[in-house]
Design a protein around this motif. Sequence first.
Motif, mmCIF file in Angstrom:
data_model
loop_
_atom_site.group_PDB
_atom_site.id
_atom_site.type_symbol
_atom_site.label_atom_id
_atom_site.label_comp_id
_atom_site.label_asym_id
_atom_site.label_seq_id
_atom_site.Cartn_x
_atom_site.Cartn_y
_atom_site.Cartn_z
ATOM 1 N N UNK A 275 0.833 -1.203 0.000
ATOM 2 C CA UNK A 275 0.000 0.000 0.000
ATOM 3 C C UNK A 275 0.872 1.259 0.000
ATOM 4 N N UNK A 276 1.978 1.229 0.726
ATOM 5 C CA UNK A 276 2.877 2.384 0.747
ATOM 6 C C UNK A 276 3.510 2.621 -0.625
ATOM 7 N N UNK A 277 3.891 1.543 -1.280
ATOM 8 C CA UNK A 277 4.459 1.676 -2.625
ATOM 9 C C UNK A 277 3.417 2.258 -3.578
ATOM 10 N N UNK A 278 2.190 1.767 -3.492
ATOM 11 C CA UNK A 278 1.108 2.282 -4.336
ATOM 12 C C UNK A 278 0.847 3.757 -4.045
ATOM 13 N N UNK A 279 1.049 4.156 -2.784
ATOM 14 C CA UNK A 279 0.823 5.556 -2.398
ATOM 15 C C UNK A 279 1.949 6.479 -2.855
ATOM 16 N N UNK A 280 3.083 5.883 -3.281
ATOM 17 C CA UNK A 280 4.159 6.716 -3.810
ATOM 18 C C UNK A 280 5.459 6.683 -3.042
ATOM 19 N N UNK A 281 5.640 5.733 -2.140
ATOM 20 C CA UNK A 281 6.897 5.647 -1.389
ATOM 21 C C UNK A 281 8.062 5.401 -2.341
ATOM 22 N N UNK A 282 9.160 6.139 -2.136
ATOM 23 C CA UNK A 282 10.318 6.050 -3.028
ATOM 24 C C UNK A 282 11.490 5.268 -2.451
ATOM 25 N N UNK A 283 11.624 5.223 -1.114
ATOM 26 C CA UNK A 283 12.857 4.695 -0.521
ATOM 27 C C UNK A 283 12.572 4.264 0.910
ATOM 28 N N UNK A 284 13.311 3.261 1.388
ATOM 29 C CA UNK A 284 13.191 2.803 2.771
ATOM 30 C C UNK A 284 14.559 2.827 3.431
ATOM 31 N N UNK A 285 14.597 3.408 4.619
ATOM 32 C CA UNK A 285 15.793 3.368 5.457
ATOM 33 C C UNK A 285 15.461 2.538 6.691
ATOM 34 N N UNK A 286 16.153 1.425 6.837
ATOM 35 C CA UNK A 286 15.855 0.445 7.879
ATOM 36 C C UNK A 286 16.958 0.455 8.935
ATOM 37 N N UNK A 287 16.568 0.573 10.196
ATOM 38 C CA UNK A 287 17.549 0.613 11.282
ATOM 39 C C UNK A 287 17.865 -0.788 11.779
ATOM 40 N N UNK A 288 19.127 -0.998 12.171
ATOM 41 C CA UNK A 288 19.533 -2.226 12.857
ATOM 42 C C UNK A 288 20.286 -1.824 14.124
ATOM 43 N N UNK A 289 20.034 -2.553 15.206
ATOM 44 C CA UNK A 289 20.619 -2.193 16.497
ATOM 45 C C UNK A 289 21.919 -2.945 16.786
ATOM 46 N N UNK A 290 22.082 -4.109 16.183
ATOM 47 C CA UNK A 290 23.296 -4.904 16.369
ATOM 48 C C UNK A 290 23.298 -5.991 15.303
ATOM 49 N N UNK A 291 24.407 -6.731 15.228
ATOM 50 C CA UNK A 291 24.515 -7.765 14.211
ATOM 51 C C UNK A 291 23.934 -9.094 14.661
ATOM 52 N N UNK A 292 23.988 -9.382 15.945
ATOM 53 C CA UNK A 292 23.458 -10.644 16.439
ATOM 54 C C UNK A 292 22.145 -10.413 17.164
#
Length: 358
Positions: free
Chosen positions: A101-118
């Motif tokens: 739905x977000x893509x259909x609404x026009x979302x262009x890019x996603x920035x995803x956070x990570x807190x650690x590797x494990x």
Amino acid sequence: MSAIEPPLALLAELTHRCPLRCPYCSNPVELARARDELATAEWARVFQEAAALGCLQVHLSGGEPTVRRDIVEITAAAREAGLYTNLITAGVLLEAPLLARLVEAGLDHVQLSVQDADEAGAERIGGLRGAQERKRRAAALVREMGLPLTLNAVVHRQNLHNLPQLIAIALDWGAQRLEVAHVQYYGWALANRDALLPTRAQLDEATGLVEAARQAHRGRLVIDYVVPDYHAARPKACMGGWGRRFLAVSPMGEVLPCHAAKSIAGMVFPNIRDTSLEAAWTGSDAFNAFRGTAWMAPPCRGCAHAERDWGGCRCQAFALTGDAAATDPACALSRDHGLLAAAVAEAGETRFRYREFS
């Protein structure tokens, strides 16, 4: 003062609500309640006014923006205004139907956070069980739907040992860009400074690892790198300079020169519910307070770097000295420069004060 240029980007802090409890969060310690947040129509007006002012992109952020039930409508309003839309998310609520739905609404890019590797480290820092697997699935969905993906890894004393693995995760999850961002000490991060500040040895090792990874993965992964000011001799041009190229709107509608500006006690910021974005940007006392160089006192005044670093960070100056007009202590010429070394020497706490509503 020279002519005021239009801002390039708007940070839309849609909410302070978030399923994670990250102790490095730059949200204010006093978090906004849902009942006080701007409504959908108010955000739509903000986006129209931002575009008219000259903004090219909007970062939909929080807290966690996907907790808002109207996130699709908000995204559509940003696209309708002609803005490039970037969703800054923890990813733990980003299931396939919502992303579609977000893509259909026009979302262009996603920035995803990570807190650690494990997984164990990620759960300890973020405070949410199972978050790492949810993030991995979210990254896969973003790739499947053809959106560009940036991974944001906030690094600090308690996860820097996993930096090689964080870089490997960015490659494995298909990110085109990785932001290795050392914690900046505002809001909850300032409250947890003793547990988060890295040693100089950790910083130097991380810098070397990033440089080596940039060379090894050139053409496949772009790596941005933000270092902590507490080991610096010169300040950064924080946000490109106060009120120069960037503005933020808080969940309650306050118009800010940066996301941490509310931490400066005594400053009154305009609110979008009472004024236009253009009036806030061009005419408010808050935005004009530290624009340019006229406000500077020695050693900033007359410094050859004054129009490069723009005096550094006003929020940091206030946090460390109690005076927002003071020379940023990150500068070696500041009389308060020793405060940074003292803070590093005192660091070493292992427990966190987790982000939560009081």
